[in-house]
Design a protein around this motif. Structure first.
Motif, PDB file in Angstrom:
ATOM      1  N   THR A 434       0.814  -1.222   0.000  1.00  0.00           N
ATOM      2  CA  THR A 434       0.000   0.000   0.000  1.00  0.00           C
ATOM      3  C   THR A 434       0.842   1.265   0.000  1.00  0.00           C
ATOM      4  O   THR A 434       0.343   2.335   0.347  1.00  0.00           O
ATOM      5  CB  THR A 434      -0.925   0.019   1.232  1.00  0.00           C
ATOM      6  OG1 THR A 434      -0.121   0.036   2.419  1.00  0.00           O
ATOM      7  CG2 THR A 434      -1.824  -1.195   1.250  1.00  0.00           C
ATOM      8  N   ASP A 437      -0.402   5.052  -0.231  1.00  0.00           N
ATOM      9  CA  ASP A 437      -1.842   5.159   0.007  1.00  0.00           C
ATOM     10  C   ASP A 437      -2.070   5.604   1.452  1.00  0.00           C
ATOM     11  O   ASP A 437      -1.666   4.916   2.391  1.00  0.00           O
ATOM     12  CB  ASP A 437      -2.523   3.808  -0.246  1.00  0.00           C
ATOM     13  CG  ASP A 437      -4.044   3.920  -0.226  1.00  0.00           C
ATOM     14  OD1 ASP A 437      -4.552   5.028   0.033  1.00  0.00           O
ATOM     15  OD2 ASP A 437      -4.721   2.901  -0.460  1.00  0.00           O
ATOM     16  N   PRO A 440      -5.187   2.866   3.465  1.00  0.00           N
ATOM     17  CA  PRO A 440      -5.089   1.514   2.888  1.00  0.00           C
ATOM     18  C   PRO A 440      -6.382   0.720   3.060  1.00  0.00           C
ATOM     19  O   PRO A 440      -7.106   0.870   4.050  1.00  0.00           O
ATOM     20  CB  PRO A 440      -3.939   0.880   3.682  1.00  0.00           C
ATOM     21  CG  PRO A 440      -3.181   2.035   4.261  1.00  0.00           C
ATOM     22  CD  PRO A 440      -4.186   3.090   4.516  1.00  0.00           C
ATOM     23  N   ASP A 441      -6.638  -0.152   2.090  1.00  0.00           N
ATOM     24  CA  ASP A 441      -7.801  -1.037   2.109  1.00  0.00           C
ATOM     25  C   ASP A 441      -7.302  -2.463   2.317  1.00  0.00           C
ATOM     26  O   ASP A 441      -6.740  -3.064   1.391  1.00  0.00           O
ATOM     27  CB  ASP A 441      -8.573  -0.927   0.794  1.00  0.00           C
ATOM     28  CG  ASP A 441      -9.890  -1.684   0.812  1.00  0.00           C
ATOM     29  OD1 ASP A 441      -9.981  -2.699   1.541  1.00  0.00           O
ATOM     30  OD2 ASP A 441     -10.818  -1.280   0.092  1.00  0.00           O
ATOM     31  N   LEU A 444      -8.336  -5.100  -0.328  1.00  0.00           N
ATOM     32  CA  LEU A 444      -7.637  -4.995  -1.607  1.00  0.00           C
ATOM     33  C   LEU A 444      -6.193  -5.475  -1.491  1.00  0.00           C
ATOM     34  O   LEU A 444      -5.627  -5.969  -2.469  1.00  0.00           O
ATOM     35  CB  LEU A 444      -7.677  -3.553  -2.110  1.00  0.00           C
ATOM     36  CG  LEU A 444      -9.030  -3.039  -2.609  1.00  0.00           C
ATOM     37  CD1 LEU A 444      -8.899  -1.622  -3.148  1.00  0.00           C
ATOM     38  CD2 LEU A 444      -9.600  -3.967  -3.682  1.00  0.00           C
ATOM     39  N   ARG A 482       2.025  -4.709  -5.396  1.00  0.00           N
ATOM     40  CA  ARG A 482       1.914  -3.268  -5.160  1.00  0.00           C
ATOM     41  C   ARG A 482       1.337  -2.568  -6.382  1.00  0.00           C
ATOM     42  O   ARG A 482       0.475  -1.688  -6.248  1.00  0.00           O
ATOM     43  CB  ARG A 482       3.281  -2.701  -4.814  1.00  0.00           C
ATOM     44  CG  ARG A 482       3.274  -1.212  -4.515  1.00  0.00           C
ATOM     45  CD  ARG A 482       4.545  -0.798  -3.773  1.00  0.00           C
ATOM     46  NE  ARG A 482       5.738  -1.153  -4.517  1.00  0.00           N
ATOM     47  CZ  ARG A 482       6.944  -1.256  -3.959  1.00  0.00           C
ATOM     48  NH1 ARG A 482       7.094  -1.070  -2.655  1.00  0.00           N
ATOM     49  NH2 ARG A 482       7.997  -1.560  -4.694  1.00  0.00           N
ATOM     50  N   TYR A 485      -2.322  -3.502  -6.571  1.00  0.00           N
ATOM     51  CA  TYR A 485      -3.103  -2.802  -5.548  1.00  0.00           C
ATOM     52  C   TYR A 485      -3.419  -1.379  -6.000  1.00  0.00           C
ATOM     53  O   TYR A 485      -4.559  -0.907  -5.836  1.00  0.00           O
ATOM     54  CB  TYR A 485      -2.341  -2.775  -4.225  1.00  0.00           C
ATOM     55  CG  TYR A 485      -3.027  -1.953  -3.159  1.00  0.00           C
ATOM     56  CD1 TYR A 485      -4.026  -2.495  -2.363  1.00  0.00           C
ATOM     57  CD2 TYR A 485      -2.677  -0.607  -2.956  1.00  0.00           C
ATOM     58  CE1 TYR A 485      -4.668  -1.735  -1.385  1.00  0.00           C
ATOM     59  CE2 TYR A 485      -3.311   0.155  -1.985  1.00  0.00           C
ATOM     60  CZ  TYR A 485      -4.299  -0.412  -1.210  1.00  0.00           C
ATOM     61  OH  TYR A 485      -4.944   0.348  -0.261  1.00  0.00           O
ATOM     62  N   ARG A 486      -2.423  -0.687  -6.549  1.00  0.00           N
ATOM     63  CA  ARG A 486      -2.656   0.686  -6.995  1.00  0.00           C
ATOM     64  C   ARG A 486      -3.743   0.737  -8.055  1.00  0.00           C
ATOM     65  O   ARG A 486      -4.565   1.656  -8.072  1.00  0.00           O
ATOM     66  CB  ARG A 486      -1.364   1.309  -7.543  1.00  0.00           C
ATOM     67  CG  ARG A 486      -0.330   1.631  -6.495  1.00  0.00           C
ATOM     68  CD  ARG A 486       0.769   2.526  -7.051  1.00  0.00           C
ATOM     69  NE  ARG A 486       0.258   3.828  -7.449  1.00  0.00           N
ATOM     70  CZ  ARG A 486       0.021   4.836  -6.608  1.00  0.00           C
ATOM     71  NH1 ARG A 486       0.239   4.684  -5.327  1.00  0.00           N
ATOM     72  NH2 ARG A 486      -0.430   5.987  -7.066  1.00  0.00           N
ATOM     73  N   ARG A 489      -7.123  -0.020  -6.440  1.00  0.00           N
ATOM     74  CA  ARG A 489      -7.507   1.100  -5.577  1.00  0.00           C
ATOM     75  C   ARG A 489      -7.962   2.298  -6.401  1.00  0.00           C
ATOM     76  O   ARG A 489      -8.460   3.286  -5.855  1.00  0.00           O
ATOM     77  CB  ARG A 489      -6.303   1.499  -4.714  1.00  0.00           C
ATOM     78  CG  ARG A 489      -6.638   2.409  -3.557  1.00  0.00           C
ATOM     79  CD  ARG A 489      -7.277   1.634  -2.429  1.00  0.00           C
ATOM     80  NE  ARG A 489      -7.366   2.446  -1.225  1.00  0.00           N
ATOM     81  CZ  ARG A 489      -8.348   3.287  -0.928  1.00  0.00           C
ATOM     82  NH1 ARG A 489      -9.357   3.433  -1.761  1.00  0.00           N
ATOM     83  NH2 ARG A 489      -8.340   3.974   0.190  1.00  0.00           N
ATOM     84  N   LEU A 491      -5.914   4.102  -8.290  1.00  0.00           N
ATOM     85  CA  LEU A 491      -4.845   5.094  -8.321  1.00  0.00           C
ATOM     86  C   LEU A 491      -3.991   5.017  -9.574  1.00  0.00           C
ATOM     87  O   LEU A 491      -3.217   5.939  -9.843  1.00  0.00           O
ATOM     88  CB  LEU A 491      -3.946   4.923  -7.084  1.00  0.00           C
ATOM     89  CG  LEU A 491      -4.649   5.040  -5.730  1.00  0.00           C
ATOM     90  CD1 LEU A 491      -3.687   4.711  -4.592  1.00  0.00           C
ATOM     91  CD2 LEU A 491      -5.230   6.430  -5.545  1.00  0.00           C
TER      92      LEU A 491
END
Length: 551
Positions: A434, A437, A440-441, A444, A482, A485-486, A489, A491
């Motif tokens: 994360t 971020d 963070p989630d 996810l 990573r 995740y972005r 999310r 992002l």
């Protein structure tokens, strides 16, 4: 040569004007220190006057009660003013350090990874750490003494001239010798201090490189040579430090000698005139008490300059970075607003610059829901293409994201990237996944780890420095997680992966390709750099790069 001379004059300024521009806390500091300096000057004059009155009254056999109490009050006030000055200087130094550190970090972000790759990152770390810590001496000692000199010296000379013009004239004729010698000594001091600071930066870089490559050095039996190299640089740093101390001691002696001789001339002149009856005892003693105080501020400026020299050298490095960032910002009219996240990446005749080389042009359009595979032999420029998108390499041509020039966008606002080096940090697996971020989630995080085939790795698992504690394949997959995740999310609509399967076996690689394909099918724009033939199975488009044939 003219430029060199102007640069030298810029470095020799007592106060760099850029300090006021880049550290707003310094502006109020100068005002407060000037007010305190004026008050301290008045206490010096009052103390000399009251002490002279006490001595002459005692000689005459008068009553001292009415003089001693005000004299004690002046002494106490002078101590309070000194404490207030130290307190203000300490707080100002802390605020300026914070502002300059923040500005330095922001400037490095503005200049981008391409600029950082060409500079000594270890030296930047030393500048941001120890270098700016040395501003404590700069603000706590040198600048207050400099302001005190500007205020106190003219006032004391005027008072001495008012009481005894001969002593005032003597001060005016002799006091310029101190700044003259200070300037000459300052040139020598700055030269040796700059060499010492450069050696410290070299030592930091050498040590950082040795630590990073220690395992390789041990495998090839070269660790002892690395130790000797660090020892050699350390010895050189010790020599430079001793050279700085020698110059400091010699300059201190020279300034003290000049001031002592000047005060002695005034004292001899007053003594002869007292014997001849041309001068009264009160005036003679009063002027004699002020004479050392008139020279003291200038002497202290020279002494404190050496204590603050390291901080001054560090601020020059900081200002150089801030100036470079300001130059970059001035060339951009206004930062582009992040586009509407359609996810279309278009590259037209993009020629990446790597040092003196310019790679062959590349053109393609990557759309949401597709995997664009960039392949080619080693050295063809696959990783350089992603480096250009990240801002780590310059390029000619056009690269746009949803019609907006990618060069005007911060990569973190649209790009989810995983490079060949995992780039992990000390902390938990979740903290690495994360990274960047602020909210963070956890759900996810689990999803990204599963897609990257490290679902069995606990998010709370602690990693060491540079992600130590994981195998090479695991570290690479955490880096891929990573990037995933972005994107999940929201992002990074564009997922850019650079050789994500380099450390994986065939079975794990096939599962990773399936995860990449699933992300693309869910709407991601995927740019995949890989030399593996198996990557073609999930690609919607293949961009083949060819190695440049040397002329």
């Amino acid at each position: 040569m003219a430029t060199d001379r102007s640069d030298a004059r810029e470095r020799m300024r007592p106060v760099d004007p850029r300090l006021l521009r880049y550290a707003r806390a310094s502006r109020g500091f100068f005002v407060a220190i000037a007010a305190i300096g004026f008050a301290q000057t008045l206490t010096i004059v009052a103390f000399a006057w009251l002490l002279t009155s006490a001595v002459t009254t005692a000689i005459a056999g008068g009553e001292l009660t009415g003089i001693l109490f005000p004299l004690a009050g002046v002494v106490a006030l002078r101590a309070v003013l000194l404490w207030v000055r130290e307190s203000i200087a300490s707080r100002a130094a802390a605020r300026v350090q914070t502002q300059l550190r923040t500005g330095l970090i922001d400037a490095v972000g503005t200049l981008g990874p391409g600029w950082l790759a060409t500079h000594n990152s270890a030296r930047l770390a030393v500048v941001a750490g120890r270098g700016l810590d040395a501003l404590e001496s700069y603000f706590g000692r040198y600048l207050p003494q400099l302001v005190q000199t500007v205020i106190a010296t003219p006032i004391l000379v005027i008072v001495m001239w008012w009481q005894d013009w001969i002593s005032g004239l003597t001060v005016l004729l002799t006091i310029p010798l101190i700044p003259l010698f200070m300037a000459l000594i300052g040139v020598a001091t700055r030269a040796v201090q700059q060499r010492q600071w450069a050696t410290l930066g070299q030592l930091a870089a050498r040590f950082a490189d040795t630590v990073r490559g220690l395992s390789t050095l041990k495998v090839f039996g070269r660790q002892h040579r690395a130790v000797r190299s660090i020892e050699r640089v350390t010895t050189e740093y010790r020599r430079e430090t001793m050279r700085v101390l020698r110059v400091s001691f010699l300059s201190g002696f020279a300034l003290e000698f000049l001031a002592s001789i000047s005060v002695a001339i005034i004292a001899v002149s007053i003594g002869f005139r007292l014997l001849d009856g041309e001068l009264g005892l009160f005036v003679g003693l009063f002027v004699l008490l002020l004479a050392p105080e008139a020279y003291l501020p200038l002497r202290q400026v020279g002494v404190q300059f050496h204590a603050a020299a390291e901080g001054v050298a560090a601020t020059e490095d900081v200002f150089a970075v801030l100036d470079a960032a300001a130059g970059v910002q001035s060339t951009v009219a206004a930062p582009a607003v992040p586009p509407a996240r359609d996810g279309v990446l278009e590259m037209r005749e993009v020629r990446v610059r790597r040092g003196d080389r310019t790679l062959p042009p590349v053109s393609f359009t990557a759309r949401p829901g597709t995997v664009t595979l960039v392949e080619g032999p080693s050295g063809a420029g696959k990783s350089s293409l992603l480096a250009a998108l990240l801002g780590a390499a310059g390029f000619d041509g056009t690269a746009t994201f949803d019609g907006v020039d990618a060069g005007t966008l911060t990569p973190a606002t649209w790009l989810a990237w995983a490079g060949q080096q995992p780039g992990l940090i000390a902390g938990t697996v979740a903290a690495n996944v994360t990274l960047g971020d602020l909210a963070p989630d956890p759900a996810l995080v689990d999803r990204a780890l599963e897609l990257a085939l490290v679902g069995g790795l606990a998010p709370e698992h602690e990693l060491g420095v540079q992600g130590s504690g994981l195998s090479g394949g695991q570290a690479q997959r955490v880096a891929v997680a990573r990037a995933f995740y972005r994107h999940l999310r929201g992002l990074g609509p564009v997922v850019a992966l650079d050789e994500p399967s380099a450390a994986l076996d065939a079975g794990t690689e096939a599962d990773l390709w399936a995860s990449v394909r699933s992300l693309a099918d869910a709407g991601a724009t995927v740019v995949l750099v890989s030399h593996r033939e198996t990557a073609r199975a999930i690609a919607d488009r293949v961009v083949r790069l060819t190695a440049e044939v040397p002329a």
